[in-house]
Scaffold this motif. Structure first.
Motif, PDB file in Angstrom:
ATOM      1  N   VAL A 208       2.759  -3.500  -2.375  1.00  0.00           N
ATOM      2  CA  VAL A 208       2.802  -4.151  -3.684  1.00  0.00           C
ATOM      3  C   VAL A 208       3.139  -5.626  -3.524  1.00  0.00           C
ATOM      4  CG1 VAL A 208       3.890  -4.160  -5.962  1.00  0.00           C
ATOM      5  CG2 VAL A 208       3.556  -1.988  -4.746  1.00  0.00           C
ATOM      6  N   VAL A 209       2.412  -6.474  -4.238  1.00  0.00           N
ATOM      7  CA  VAL A 209       2.684  -7.908  -4.283  1.00  0.00           C
ATOM      8  C   VAL A 209       2.992  -8.280  -5.724  1.00  0.00           C
ATOM      9  CG1 VAL A 209       1.685 -10.219  -4.051  1.00  0.00           C
ATOM     10  CG2 VAL A 209       1.287  -8.501  -2.272  1.00  0.00           C
ATOM     11  N   ALA A 229       7.630   2.373  -2.677  1.00  0.00           N
ATOM     12  CA  ALA A 229       6.573   1.417  -2.347  1.00  0.00           C
ATOM     13  C   ALA A 229       7.120   0.315  -1.449  1.00  0.00           C
ATOM     14  CB  ALA A 229       5.982   0.822  -3.620  1.00  0.00           C
ATOM     15  N   LYS A 230       6.236  -0.364  -0.738  1.00  0.00           N
ATOM     16  CA  LYS A 230       6.630  -1.513   0.073  1.00  0.00           C
ATOM     17  C   LYS A 230       6.258  -2.788  -0.670  1.00  0.00           C
ATOM     18  CE  LYS A 230       4.513  -0.742   3.987  1.00  0.00           C
ATOM     19  NZ  LYS A 230       4.135  -0.896   5.411  1.00  0.00           N
ATOM     20  N   CYS A 280      -3.272  -6.056  -0.061  1.00  0.00           N
ATOM     21  CA  CYS A 280      -2.303  -5.130  -0.655  1.00  0.00           C
ATOM     22  C   CYS A 280      -3.038  -4.079  -1.479  1.00  0.00           C
ATOM     23  CB  CYS A 280      -1.301  -5.880  -1.532  1.00  0.00           C
ATOM     24  SG  CYS A 280      -2.041  -6.703  -2.957  1.00  0.00           S
ATOM     25  N   ASP A 281      -2.297  -3.078  -1.930  1.00  0.00           N
ATOM     26  CA  ASP A 281      -2.874  -2.044  -2.792  1.00  0.00           C
ATOM     27  C   ASP A 281      -2.752  -2.413  -4.266  1.00  0.00           C
ATOM     28  OD1 ASP A 281      -3.429  -0.080  -0.647  1.00  0.00           O
ATOM     29  OD2 ASP A 281      -1.245  -0.038  -0.455  1.00  0.00           O
ATOM     30  N   ILE A 282      -1.606  -2.981  -4.637  1.00  0.00           N
ATOM     31  CA  ILE A 282      -1.323  -3.280  -6.045  1.00  0.00           C
ATOM     32  C   ILE A 282      -0.823  -4.710  -6.163  1.00  0.00           C
ATOM     33  CG2 ILE A 282       0.053  -2.641  -8.059  1.00  0.00           C
ATOM     34  CD1 ILE A 282       0.353   0.179  -6.649  1.00  0.00           C
ATOM     35  N   LEU A 283      -1.474  -5.498  -7.007  1.00  0.00           N
ATOM     36  CA  LEU A 283      -1.083  -6.883  -7.261  1.00  0.00           C
ATOM     37  C   LEU A 283      -0.588  -6.987  -8.699  1.00  0.00           C
ATOM     38  CD1 LEU A 283      -0.956  -9.946  -6.636  1.00  0.00           C
ATOM     39  CD2 LEU A 283      -3.379 -10.072  -7.301  1.00  0.00           C
ATOM     40  N   VAL A 284       0.580  -7.591  -8.870  1.00  0.00           N
ATOM     41  CA  VAL A 284       1.165  -7.745 -10.207  1.00  0.00           C
ATOM     42  C   VAL A 284       1.437  -9.219 -10.487  1.00  0.00           C
ATOM     43  CG1 VAL A 284       2.988  -7.023 -11.786  1.00  0.00           C
ATOM     44  CG2 VAL A 284       2.282  -5.498  -9.924  1.00  0.00           C
ATOM     45  N   LYS A 301      -7.645  -9.030  -2.855  1.00  0.00           N
ATOM     46  CA  LYS A 301      -7.888  -7.873  -1.992  1.00  0.00           C
ATOM     47  C   LYS A 301      -7.263  -6.588  -2.532  1.00  0.00           C
ATOM     48  CE  LYS A 301      -8.105 -10.875   2.073  1.00  0.00           C
ATOM     49  NZ  LYS A 301      -7.857 -12.130   1.305  1.00  0.00           N
ATOM     50  N   ALA A 302      -6.519  -6.667  -3.612  1.00  0.00           N
ATOM     51  CA  ALA A 302      -5.861  -5.492  -4.181  1.00  0.00           C
ATOM     52  C   ALA A 302      -6.869  -4.539  -4.803  1.00  0.00           C
ATOM     53  CB  ALA A 302      -4.840  -5.932  -5.232  1.00  0.00           C
TER      54      ALA A 302
END
Length: 408
Positions: A208-209, A229-230, A280-284, A301-302
């Motif tokens: 996660v970012v 999550a990381k 990353c998988d999830i961008l917030v 890239k999320a």
């Protein structure tokens, strides 16, 4: 900001079968108050500040929305934000229209005494158009429970009776709700969990970012970390840090200043642009508007983008991300936890009976999950992206209420 919002509203109303006269009613707020008021500064000088209060539409009930202290506050911003608040209330089925207010100032350069005089001066200036059954303010950018307490006290003095339901986001001892401080972040966390299920991503170990480390960003980082999550990247207004193995979120929360800044503690920082483009998988995006545009949308890239800030992704970038298969959850859904728990606070103030934090979290969970499911279903039914689906649900309630009232 306002123009792009109007563009999506027009498309949403068209999809729902409403005519252009409804768009003319809903494309701008019904009223906007601009005020100028003096504040005595600590050095004895008097400075004149400009403030605003926008009320988009009150066909379903009183308007509701935050007050922000920021040097970029202007008419266009508060108008757009009040419309977004209407949409959030429609999505979550709350009995409110949207409102928003702000003062053009830099609170970071002001003392506590100056902030108190500023807060009280603003309430005096807008007092005729706000109130528990008219328009209920709340915290927003660079405002907090202390500022809400000053505003409530000033309003109560003007009205000569205690009025806790005038404003939400107050300290618990003054009628605030359990869970209000973390409400926006908890709502985003709920939406991330639902979006991850749709994409088949396990939150345990997900990368996660989070752009932004204010109230929403910092609490969200903590929630994600605690969920397994990381959190591999976070940022503040000055810069960002990243670690593919995951950051020590507790350390960052402990060391940040009152405005969420921490990056000056580090030498190996990266830019906010580099942060957004991390693998990353999830961008917030949880900072400010217009962060994902046509210039960097192709570099994201999320797999999932969940908007915690207001308006971080442009319309053009939304289309590019959707075409690439990125699952984008719009701000008017994902950050609606704040107004939802503000509604809970208003209800508790009016009835004089207060809920536990567990009760608040349980009620918030149901409202956010139901809203996500409704928007996802409309998205699939009408074959539109999640943003347009959210606008369709959010605007429908206002349009129907305005029709029943005979306004159109």
């Amino acid at each position: 900001m306002l123009l792009s919002t109007q563009t999506v509203i027009h498309e949403a109303l068209h999809k729902l079968g409403f005519q252009d006269d409804m768009f003319e009613l809903l494309k701008e707020p019904l009223r906007l108050l601009k005020v100028r008021f003096p504040v005595r500064m600590d050095d004895g000088s008097v400075k004149i500040f400009t403030g605003y209060r926008s009320q988009h539409n009150d066909s379903v009930g009183p308007t509701k929305g935050g007050v922000r202290f920021h040097p970029e506050v202007d008419e266009n911003e508060v108008n757009a934000l009040s419309i977004w608040m209407s949409l959030k209330c429609g999505i979550t089925d709350l009995p409110f229209g949207g409102g928003k207010g702000g003062i053009n100032c830099d609170p970071r350069s002001m003392s506590l005494r100056e902030l108190e005089r500023l807060s009280r001066g603003y309430v005096r200036a807008i007092s005729q158009i706000v109130g528990p059954s008219k328009d209920i303010p709340a915290p927003d950018v660079y405002t907090n429970s202390q500022i809400m307490a000053w505003m409530m006290d000033e309003y109560s003095r003007l009205r000569e009776f205690d009025s806790p339901a005038f404003i939400t986001g107050k300290p618990i001892v003054l009628g605030g709700s359990q869970g209000r401080e973390t409400a926006t972040a908890r709502g985003v966390a709920i939406i991330i969990e639902e979006a991850a299920k749709k994409k088949g991503i396990d939150l345990q170990g997900a990368r996660v970012v989070i752009q932004g480390f204010g109230n929403a960003g910092s609490y969200l980082a903590k929630f994600m970390h605690d969920a397994g999550a990381k959190v591999i990247g976070v940022s503040d207004v000055y810069g960002a840090i990243a670690d593919p193995n995951g950051l020590d979120i507790d350390y960052l929360i402990e060391r940040r200043d009152s405005f969420g800044a921490f990056s000056k503690l580090f030498t190996n920082t990266i830019t906010n642009k580099e942060l957004l483009e991390l693998d990353c998988d999830i961008l917030v995006p949880a900072a400010i508007a217009n962060q994902i545009t046509v210039h960097n949308a192709l570099d994201i890239k999320a797999s999932i983008v969940v908007e915690a800030a207001n308006g971080p992704t442009t319309i053009e970038a939304t289309k590019l991300l959707t075409e690439r298969g990125v699952f984008l959850v719009p701000d008017i859904l994902s950050n609606a936890g704040g107004v939802t728990v503000s509604y809970f606070e208003w209800v508790q103030n009016n009835q004089g009976y207060y809920w536990t934090e567990e009760e608040v979290d349980q009620k918030l969970q149901k409202i956010m999950v139901d809203a996500f499911d409704n928007i996802y279903r409309v998205s699939k039914t009408y074959k539109v992206d999640m943003r347009l689906a959210a606008y369709m649900i959010g605007i429908r309630k206002l349009a129907e209420a305005s029709t029943f009232r005979g306004w159109i």
